[in-house]
Design an enzyme around this catalytic site. Structure first.
Site, PDB file in Angstrom:
ATOM      1  N   ASP A   1      91.555  25.204  41.932  1.00  0.00           N
ATOM      2  CA  ASP A   1      91.427  24.407  43.126  1.00  0.00           C
ATOM      3  C   ASP A   1      90.682  26.189  44.214  1.00  0.00           C
ATOM      4  O   ASP A   1      91.012  26.764  44.003  1.00  0.00           O
ATOM      5  CB  ASP A   1      93.135  24.596  43.857  1.00  0.00           C
TER       6      ASP A   1
ATOM      7  N   LYS B   1      86.749  25.207  53.485  1.00  0.00           N
ATOM      8  CA  LYS B   1      86.773  26.052  53.518  1.00  0.00           C
ATOM      9  C   LYS B   1      85.222  26.141  53.809  1.00  0.00           C
ATOM     10  O   LYS B   1      84.659  25.633  54.559  1.00  0.00           O
ATOM     11  CB  LYS B   1      87.536  27.864  53.225  1.00  0.00           C
TER      12      LYS B   1
ATOM     13  N   TYR C   1      98.774  28.324  46.692  1.00  0.00           N
ATOM     14  CA  TYR C   1      98.750  27.136  47.534  1.00  0.00           C
ATOM     15  C   TYR C   1      97.744  26.212  47.200  1.00  0.00           C
ATOM     16  O   TYR C   1      96.606  26.127  47.263  1.00  0.00           O
ATOM     17  CB  TYR C   1      98.357  27.556  49.334  1.00  0.00           C
TER      18      TYR C   1
HETATM   19  C1  LIG Z   1      92.921  26.169  52.830  1.00  0.00           C
HETATM   20  C2  LIG Z   1      93.624  26.213  51.058  1.00  0.00           C
HETATM   21  C3  LIG Z   1      93.535  24.865  51.320  1.00  0.00           C
HETATM   22  C4  LIG Z   1      93.827  23.672  52.511  1.00  0.00           C
HETATM   23  O1  LIG Z   1      92.827  23.315  52.486  1.00  0.00           O
HETATM   24  P1  LIG Z   1      92.873  22.922  54.230  1.00  0.00           P
HETATM   25  O2  LIG Z   1      91.638  22.648  54.430  1.00  0.00           O
HETATM   26  O3  LIG Z   1      93.581  23.950  55.213  1.00  0.00           O
HETATM   27  O4  LIG Z   1      93.469  21.432  54.032  1.00  0.00           O
HETATM   28  C5  LIG Z   1      93.960  24.100  49.608  1.00  0.00           C
HETATM   29  N1  LIG Z   1      93.844  25.121  48.587  1.00  0.00           N
HETATM   30  C6  LIG Z   1      93.800  26.553  48.613  1.00  0.00           C
HETATM   31  C7  LIG Z   1      93.031  27.548  48.246  1.00  0.00           C
HETATM   32  C8  LIG Z   1      93.458  27.146  50.112  1.00  0.00           C
HETATM   33  O5  LIG Z   1      93.085  28.265  50.394  1.00  0.00           O
END
Ligand SMILES: *Cc1c(COP(=O)(O)O)cnc(C)c1O
Length: 428
Positions: free
Chosen positions: A239, A267, A144
């Site tokens: 990411d 995060k 994701y």
């Molecule tokens: C949570 C997450 C996102 C998205 O971040 P948001 O602040 O919810 O838009 C993207 N990449 C990874 C790996 C994530 O865990």
């Protein structure tokens, strides 16, 4: 436990908010029942609208690595708020947090702050396309990267939980530029590159996957991606929205020793306020406006409250690096406690763990990619989830999510959690 008031609030919310929530994973669709409404949280505990106390294993999906309402973070935000909440002009604190982030993370010279992980990943891909002059990207099934159009192709946890791996509203044109590979399968990636020679801008990956449960890369996988990227002039994007400042000061790059070309954050970097960021070597970052032609902007980007929270959080982690070891020890303790209990009750499971990320899969085979993660028994998970919740332990309401361990958890909390698993295992 009683959830009367939560249920009433959920009924009211559904009338004015789609599904009653502002992010789908918060709903309990995958497990049944109504979501819990929170009034406040402190340390490792959530307190809900019915007066229940829950031990929290989600921690706002990752940011609260030191626990809720951590005093240095809260104080920094309160102090800043009194001086104004947004200016749309540069402030010194943006440079301070940028300097600190650049000093903690390997292989980056410059960083730009945005408002979410989604924005960070979306901007990183635009930068990779602008830098390479190529259009296509490779992503992995089950990873994701936020909810922007290019990524909503087999996008892991949230999207899978809600039965729409490929979202309506994403145009065919956009979907065509996203090539889908199997996690931990280097040959598959190589075949995709070979059949799209000269067209691929970047490979984006969760270096330690966390959105199909926790799935570490197999030996040689990330190294293999690095060398494929070098050979074919492709940028490698890590990411690290989940793993950044969680697995180590320098995130997965430090942990695995593999360098990425662009890294994205979210995060933990915001300490619980809306912050994302992307970073790279100067040579790449200098392609961004106003220095270069790749456009990217934000009215509230680098917001003083958000930067104050983020800076306080990063300072805590930078000054107390033993936290990462302590988190890993707590997670290991929990792992063994849960594993022993499930063994005693002859329950089929696989537990994946790295650092402070852990996931329990009710599947017999090892879980190494999206297909093996999807083999878990969802009925068992539902019973497990509700059993834990009824006994005051809050885990994510989906079998595709990682648990996030916080430093605020004590060994007594972990023992209480293991005892709860013992109780719940009897009804699985
Ligand atoms: C949570 C997450 C996102 C998205 O971040 P948001 O602040 O919810 O838009 C993207 N990449 C990874 C790996 C994530 O865990």
């Amino acid at each position: 436990m009683i959830y009367k008031r939560s249920s009433a609030l959920f009924t009211a919310a559904q009338k004015v908010i789609p599904g009653g929530v502002n992010s789908p994973v918060r709903a309990f669709k995958a497990v049944g029942g109504d979501p819990i409404f929170v009034t406040e949280a402190k340390g490792a505990y959530l307190y809900d609208e019915d007066g229940n106390r829950l031990i929290d294993y989600i921690n706002s999906w990752g940011p609260m690595i030191l626990g809720h309402a951590h005093p240095p973070v809260v104080n920094a935000v309160v102090d800043k708020a009194k001086k104004g909440t947004s200016f749309g002009m540069p402030t010194e604190i943006e440079t301070q947090i940028a300097e600190l982030a650049v000093s903690m993370v390997p292989n980056i010279d410059k960083i730009r702050f945005v408002n979410s992980g989604t924005e960070a990943c979306m901007s990183a891909v635009r930068l990779a396309r602008g830098y390479t002059g190529k259009d296509k990207i490779i992503k992995f099934a089950g990873c994701y990267h936020g909810h922007s159009d290019s990524f909503l192709i087999q996008a892991g946890s949230g999207a899978v939980t809600f039965g729409s791996p490929n979202s309506p509203g994403v145009t065919k044109g956009t979907a065509q530029d996203t090539l889908l590979a199997r996690y931990n399968d280097l040959d598959h990636v190589e075949r995709i590159i070979m059949s799209n020679q000269g067209e691929i801008a970047c490979i984006i990956i969760e270096p330690i996957a966390g959105n199909m449960g926790c799935i570490p890369p197999v030996k040689g996988f990330l190294e293999g991606l690095r060398s494929l990227c070098d050979t074919h002039g492709i940028l490698l994007i890590f990411d690290e929205v989940m793993t950044g400042f969680r697995l180590a000061k320098g995130g997965a790059q430090e942990l695995t020793g593999v360098d990425a070309d662009i890294v994205t954050f979210g995060k933990v970097i915001g300490g619980g306020l809306p912050v994302g960021a992307f970073a790279a070597r100067a040579e790449i970052m200098n392609h961004l406006a106003p220095l270069g032609p790749v456009y990217q902007a934000g009215t509230l980007s680098g917001n003083p409250l958000a930067m104050a929270a983020g800076l306080a959080m990063l300072n805590e982690l930078n000054n107390n690096p033993e936290i990462f070891k302590s988190l890993a020890s707590k997670t290991e303790y929990l792992h063994h406690g849960i594993a022993n209990t499930l063994d005693e009750h002859n329950i089929t499971y696989t537990i994946n763990r790295i650092g402070s990320m852990i996931s329990v899969h009710f599947a017999g085979d090892t879980v190494v990619d999206f297909d093996t993660a999807a083999k878990g028994n969802n009925d068992t998970f539902k019973k497990f989830f509700h059993g834990m919740l009824d006994n005051g332990v809050y885990i994510a309401p989906s079998a595709f999510e990682t648990w996030f361990i916080t430093e605020a958890l004590t060994y007594e909390d972990l023992d209480e959690t293991i005892a709860t698993v013992q109780k719940v295992a009897k009804i699985l």
